[in-house]
Design a protein around this motif. Structure first.
Motif, short mmCIF file in Angstrom:
data_model
loop_
_atom_site.label_atom_id
_atom_site.label_comp_id
_atom_site.label_asym_id
_atom_site.label_seq_id
_atom_site.Cartn_x
_atom_site.Cartn_y
_atom_site.Cartn_z
N HIS A 129 0.84 -1.19 0.00
CA HIS A 129 0.00 0.00 0.00
C HIS A 129 0.88 1.25 0.00
O HIS A 129 1.73 1.41 0.89
N ALA A 132 0.11 3.57 3.36
CA ALA A 132 0.01 2.94 4.69
C ALA A 132 1.10 1.90 4.92
O ALA A 132 1.25 1.42 6.04
N TYR A 136 6.85 3.49 4.75
CA TYR A 136 7.54 3.15 5.99
C TYR A 136 8.81 2.34 5.75
O TYR A 136 9.55 2.04 6.69
N MET A 146 6.88 -10.11 9.83
CA MET A 146 5.84 -9.75 10.81
C MET A 146 4.75 -10.82 10.85
O MET A 146 4.22 -11.15 11.92
N ARG A 149 6.13 -13.84 12.83
CA ARG A 149 6.16 -13.68 14.29
C ARG A 149 4.78 -13.95 14.90
O ARG A 149 4.66 -14.59 15.94
N MET A 150 3.73 -13.49 14.22
CA MET A 150 2.37 -13.77 14.71
C MET A 150 2.08 -15.27 14.68
O MET A 150 1.46 -15.82 15.57
N PHE A 253 -2.39 -5.17 7.58
CA PHE A 253 -2.85 -4.96 8.96
C PHE A 253 -4.35 -4.79 9.07
O PHE A 253 -4.92 -4.91 10.14
N GLU A 254 -5.01 -4.49 7.94
CA GLU A 254 -6.44 -4.20 7.99
C GLU A 254 -7.29 -5.47 8.03
O GLU A 254 -8.50 -5.40 8.28
N HIS B 17 -12.34 3.72 8.33
CA HIS B 17 -11.42 3.09 7.39
C HIS B 17 -10.03 3.68 7.54
O HIS B 17 -9.87 4.89 7.61
N TYR B 18 -9.04 2.84 7.58
CA TYR B 18 -7.67 3.28 7.40
C TYR B 18 -6.92 2.12 6.79
O TYR B 18 -6.96 1.02 7.36
N PRO B 19 -6.26 2.29 5.67
CA PRO B 19 -6.14 3.54 4.92
C PRO B 19 -7.41 3.91 4.14
O PRO B 19 -8.37 3.15 4.13
N THR B 48 2.67 -7.17 16.16
CA THR B 48 3.81 -7.92 15.64
C THR B 48 4.89 -6.93 15.24
O THR B 48 4.61 -5.72 15.14
N ILE B 68 3.20 -3.69 13.50
CA ILE B 68 1.76 -3.43 13.38
C ILE B 68 1.24 -3.18 14.79
O ILE B 68 1.57 -3.93 15.72
N ARG B 76 -6.06 -0.93 13.35
CA ARG B 76 -4.64 -1.25 13.31
C ARG B 76 -3.93 -0.38 12.29
O ARG B 76 -4.54 0.08 11.32
N MET B 77 -2.66 -0.17 12.50
CA MET B 77 -1.84 0.49 11.50
C MET B 77 -0.42 -0.02 11.58
O MET B 77 -0.02 -0.63 12.57
N LEU B 78 0.32 0.23 10.48
CA LEU B 78 1.73 -0.13 10.46
C LEU B 78 2.53 1.13 10.73
O LEU B 78 2.14 2.23 10.33
N GLY B 79 3.64 0.99 11.46
CA GLY B 79 4.50 2.14 11.70
C GLY B 79 5.93 1.71 11.89
O GLY B 79 6.24 0.52 11.98
N MET B 110 3.71 7.34 11.06
CA MET B 110 3.72 7.15 12.50
C MET B 110 5.00 6.42 12.94
O MET B 110 5.37 5.41 12.36
#
Ligand SMILES: [Zn+2]
Lengths: 391, 115
Positions: A129, A132, A136, A146, A149-150, A253-254, B17-19, B48, B68, B76-79, B110
């Motif tokens: 994405h 989002a 990063y 990631m 790990r989950m 993540f969504e 909603h995000y994104p 995670t 996440i 949830r979001m990724l950063g 973030m």
């Protein structure tokens, strides 16, 4: 809908190739056309993910059709991330099944070693994405890490299980002359010995170097034909009986449960339903092991094993040659290599090789039903196929 | 004023909603601009994480922490992570900072630290 058969297959060595992109696709295509015994086709689909960005070439299908002197056949490139290959097979299937075309050439190709590894990783990361995830610095190894790990936390998968998939598939590639990696590895060397952390460093914790497929160049091709044409050509009657494709949210993540790969589950379910088969009918499977964790999880989501038990089946040897459902006997993406656009076609190439009984040292005895799962995005676009030998 | 990252709230059914997406995934409403922006919460827990060693060329650091996070409203979001020893389930707090530098653009996102 008409039945669709694979009459010819071709592949190049997967490695670093110093040939123009369209020539790699054409080489695999020539083998497939020769194998099928055809010199004219109605339609060409070329699966590729990166040519505009990595190779500075667009409209690839026009170049391939010209190189093969297949004019005036229709031709189009299909870009669908790492699922480009099976997406092109689906398009070819639809073309023949609809009655619109009788002979379709499907080629998949990628030439990623033209750029350095970091650029290749960044190129693949562009499927994430844009706002989002990508900004990063997320790469596909990071996504897989990631996710792993989950999975470790939830189901008890360990680094040893991941390494076992890596050893199984990389060593399986030793039985496949077309595969990229031709070096035997052991659990001792990549996990247990004092040198393991040097031999096999982390690329994205908890994933290590040998958990990821190599960056490869290569091409693969199929000739898809109608039943009438298949009987005329006289090659082994291998029919594509099921086609399933499904999508999921772009951002990982969504998802309601980010350890589920719902698009894999649905694509497989649809392919099996269309074919009138169940997962237990499959004799040999190709799963998209771009990272070792994916073979384990896909083996659950497609229905071979219950959720959370893929790593247990792996421990028991169920997924190795000689097991109840041999997976990636030609090396998978891990051992064969992963020229992204070629992979879905190369999976089909391996299954047809198996169903023809041409697998030599890696042959699954008496294989008549095969399955492929081509995994795009990080599970947001997945194509599954079933193949049956009829004669 | 502190920078924010926004969620998008459907004016018809209230789903967040995000994104951003153009059509609500719940009610599938098909009118344009039917979303209100709502700042994402900054506090959450780590779902995670990874530490990445092979980075795209833009990043002039040895490793990059990514994770996440489940935010306190359940989204949830990724950063990026600025956490030396991340642990699953740990409390984190976000701040909007530059997360990627390109020749003519800085991208904000973030960055999470231990709460
Ligand atoms: Zn709504």
């Amino acid at each position: 809908m008409r039945d669709v058969y694979v009459a010819g297959i071709g592949i190049t060595t997967f490695t670093r190739l110093e040939y123009p992109l369209s020539e790699i696709a054409s080489y695999a295509s020539m083998m497939a056309l020769k194998d099928a015994g055809v010199t004219e086709v109605d339609q060409v689909y070329v699966a590729n993910m990166g040519s505009p960005r990595v190779n500075h070439q667009t409209a690839l299908a026009s170049a391939v059709v010209d190189s093969l002197s297949l004019m005036p056949a229709g031709a189009a490139a299909i870009e669908n991330g790492p699922a480009s290959g099976a997406s092109a097979i689906k398009a070819g299937f639809q073309a023949v099944a609809s009655g619109m075309e009788d002979v379709v050439l499907v080629a998949g190709v990628e030439r990623m070693r033209e750029v350095n590894n970091l650029e290749a990783t960044d190129f693949v990361a562009t499927l994430t994405h844009p706002l989002a995830e990508y900004i990063y610095g997320v790469t596909l190894p990071a996504h897989a890490a990631m996710f792993t790990r989950m999975y470790m936390d939830r189901y008890g998968v360990t680094e040893r299980h991941l390494a076992m998939v890596g050893v199984k598939n990389q060593n399986a590639a030793l039985n496949n002359v077309w595969a990229h990696l031709q070096q035997e590895i052991t659990l001792e060397g990549i996990l247990d010995s004092p040198e393991a952390m040097t031999n096999n460093p982390y690329v994205a914790e908890p994933l290590r170097f040998f958990d990821a497929c190599p960056v490869s160049d290569g091409g693969a091709a199929l000739v898809l034909v109608s039943e009438e044409k298949a009987r005329e050509l006289g090659r082994p009657m291998i029919r594509i009986t099921g086609v399933g494709q499904a999508t999921d949210t772009h951002a990982v993540f969504e998802r309601e449960d980010p350890t589920d790969l719902l698009a894999v589950r649905k694509a497989a379910k649809d392919a099996f339903a269309m074919a009138g088969l169940s997962p237990s009918d499959v004799d040999v499977a190709e799963l998209h092991d771009a990272f070792t964790i994916l073979e384990i999880v896909e083996s659950e989501e497609v229905g071979f094993f219950p959720k959370g038990e893929g790593h247990i089946a792996l421990e028991k040897g169920e997924t190795a040659l000689g097991g109840s459902i041999p997976i990636n006997v030609g090396g998978g993406l891990k051992g064969r290599g992963h020229p992204v656009g070629a992979t879905g076609v190369a999976q089909a190439w391996e299954i047809v090789t198996q169903l023809r009984g041409d697998g030599e040292a890696r042959q699954v005895e008496g294989a008549r039903i095969g399955f492929t799962c081509n995994f795009g995005g990080f599970g947001n676009n997945v194509v599954c196929l079933t193949f049956v030998r009829e004669d | 004023m502190a920078r924010e990252i926004y969620a998008y709230k459907c004016r018809l059914c209230g789903t967040l909603h995000y994104p951003f997406r153009m059509v609500c995934k719940e009610c599938k409403q098909n009118d344009f601009f039917e979303f209100d922006t709502v700042p994402l919460p900054k506090a959450g827990t780590l779902v995670t994480w990874t530490r990445v060693y092979n980075l795209p060329a833009q990043y002039e650091v040895a490793t990059l922490g990514l994770g996440i996070v489940e935010l306190e409203n359940g989204m949830r979001m990724l950063g990026q992570l600025e956490i030396s020893e991340p642990e699953l389930g740990m409390a984190v707090i976000g701040n909007v900072e530059v997360v990627r530098k390109e020749p003519y653009d800085d991208y904000y996102g973030m960055v999470f630290r231990a709460a």
